[in-house]
Design an enzyme around this catalytic site. Sequence first.
Site, PDB file in Angstrom:
ATOM      1  N   ASN A 198     -23.637   5.910  38.599  1.00  0.00           N
ATOM      2  CA  ASN A 198     -24.851   6.528  39.138  1.00  0.00           C
ATOM      3  C   ASN A 198     -24.578   6.946  40.576  1.00  0.00           C
ATOM      4  OD1 ASN A 198     -27.398   7.213  39.988  1.00  0.00           O
ATOM      5  ND2 ASN A 198     -28.246   5.131  39.882  1.00  0.00           N
ATOM      6  N   LYS A 235     -26.382   8.683  42.514  1.00  0.00           N
ATOM      7  CA  LYS A 235     -27.597   8.789  43.337  1.00  0.00           C
ATOM      8  C   LYS A 235     -27.565  10.102  44.132  1.00  0.00           C
ATOM      9  CE  LYS A 235     -27.866   3.833  43.204  1.00  0.00           C
ATOM     10  NZ  LYS A 235     -28.287   2.579  43.805  1.00  0.00           N
ATOM     11  N   HIS A 283     -35.155   3.675  36.796  1.00  0.00           N
ATOM     12  CA  HIS A 283     -34.316   3.092  37.848  1.00  0.00           C
ATOM     13  C   HIS A 283     -35.212   2.500  38.939  1.00  0.00           C
ATOM     14  CE1 HIS A 283     -31.555   2.594  41.148  1.00  0.00           C
ATOM     15  NE2 HIS A 283     -30.608   2.545  40.231  1.00  0.00           N
ATOM     16  N   GLU A 306     -35.088   2.464  42.051  1.00  0.00           N
ATOM     17  CA  GLU A 306     -35.429   3.330  43.189  1.00  0.00           C
ATOM     18  C   GLU A 306     -36.552   4.288  42.816  1.00  0.00           C
ATOM     19  OE1 GLU A 306     -31.393   4.503  43.855  1.00  0.00           O
ATOM     20  OE2 GLU A 306     -30.978   2.441  44.501  1.00  0.00           O
ATOM     21  N   GLU A 354     -31.130  -4.506  35.865  1.00  0.00           N
ATOM     22  CA  GLU A 354     -30.735  -4.346  37.268  1.00  0.00           C
ATOM     23  C   GLU A 354     -31.723  -5.100  38.158  1.00  0.00           C
ATOM     24  OE1 GLU A 354     -28.260  -0.665  38.017  1.00  0.00           O
ATOM     25  OE2 GLU A 354     -30.293   0.065  37.865  1.00  0.00           O
ATOM     26  N   GLY A 399     -27.457  -2.229  45.585  1.00  0.00           N
ATOM     27  CA  GLY A 399     -27.053  -1.677  46.874  1.00  0.00           C
ATOM     28  C   GLY A 399     -27.030  -2.691  48.010  1.00  0.00           C
ATOM     29  N   SER A 458     -24.757  -4.118  42.549  1.00  0.00           N
ATOM     30  CA  SER A 458     -23.570  -4.527  43.304  1.00  0.00           C
ATOM     31  C   SER A 458     -22.402  -4.926  42.393  1.00  0.00           C
ATOM     32  CB  SER A 458     -23.917  -5.642  44.291  1.00  0.00           C
ATOM     33  OG  SER A 458     -24.860  -5.169  45.237  1.00  0.00           O
ATOM     34  N   GLY A 477     -23.474   1.817  41.067  1.00  0.00           N
ATOM     35  CA  GLY A 477     -23.868   2.768  42.107  1.00  0.00           C
ATOM     36  C   GLY A 477     -22.726   2.959  43.090  1.00  0.00           C
TER      37      GLY A 477
HETATM   38  P1  PGA Z   1     -25.173  -0.504  43.247  1.00  0.00           P
HETATM   39  O1  PGA Z   1     -26.265   0.361  42.447  1.00  0.00           O
HETATM   40  O2  PGA Z   1     -23.990  -0.668  42.331  1.00  0.00           O
HETATM   41  O3  PGA Z   1     -24.851   0.307  44.455  1.00  0.00           O
HETATM   42  O4  PGA Z   1     -25.817  -1.822  43.567  1.00  0.00           O
HETATM   43  C1  PGA Z   1     -26.520   0.117  41.086  1.00  0.00           C
HETATM   44  C2  PGA Z   1     -27.592   1.041  40.581  1.00  0.00           C
HETATM   45  O5  PGA Z   1     -28.502   1.407  41.333  1.00  0.00           O
HETATM   46  O6  PGA Z   1     -27.576   1.440  39.399  1.00  0.00           O
END
Ligand code: PGA
Length: 253
Positions: free
Chosen positions: A10, A12, A94, A96, A166, A172, A212, A233
């Site tokens: 992803n 983003k 997601h 976000e 998640e 993140g 992460s 991500g």
């Molecule tokens: P991240 O994001 O690996 O940067 O924690 C994961 C995601 O948002 O799918």
Amino acid sequence: MTRTPFVGGNWKMHTDRAGGVALALAVAAGAPDGCETSLFPPFPYLLPVAEALAGTALTLGAQDCHHEPEGAFTGEVSIPMLAECGVGAVLTGHSERRHVLGETDETVARKTHAVLKAGLACVLCIGERLEERREGRTDEVNARQLRAALEGLDAGAFERLVVAYEPVWAIGTGNVATPEDAQDAHAHIRGVLGEIAGAERARTTRIIYGGSLKPDNARDLLARPDIDGGLVGGASLDPAQFLEILRAAAENA
Ligand code: PGA
């Protein structure tokens, strides 16, 4: 039947056109067999990334969609438009989009149903926030989000569903769920899927972990019995790191 691991990258709101194409080419060149892999670039780069992935085993994904096939929705992108760009999978729910951009369970449900009805794969993201975890409500939140998104779906649609667990506090942040906690959450999610869609469908549906996920924690997490891959991500923006995670997933194929 074993479940084929699924890993999504992803991106983003990152990369630029040339960087995205280079990233897609590097991932496609090194991706191992045995792991289904999808890349989710920003909308403007779908077409050049589709071109970069042509003839490879990787699939193109989109980070969002509108649930209506067309209409007066300024700024939105429909599922038929995405399909025409070569998109085979769409992310819904997601964190976000839920917690930063204000999507409700109802919005997520509309999008999830529309993606699956259109015949595309859907990676439905669910997960609890830190305060919910502290209150011991992880399983309750996951069950609510899962039921809200999936209730009323045709049985056949579940074939194209991947669920991404998640935990919001892990996305993140560098804070990763322990393999034990993640496994517990995945097993619970599989149980709820069984209640919604039947035991057989629950057994065959991929449930992937996100938050992460990095080369140094991927092996431990992906080796757990109910963790069938990952949604990545930050580490998906670096081909070396992402390929290492793909290899970890493929080892569990
Ligand atoms: P991240 O994001 O690996 O940067 O924690 C994961 C995601 O948002 O799918």
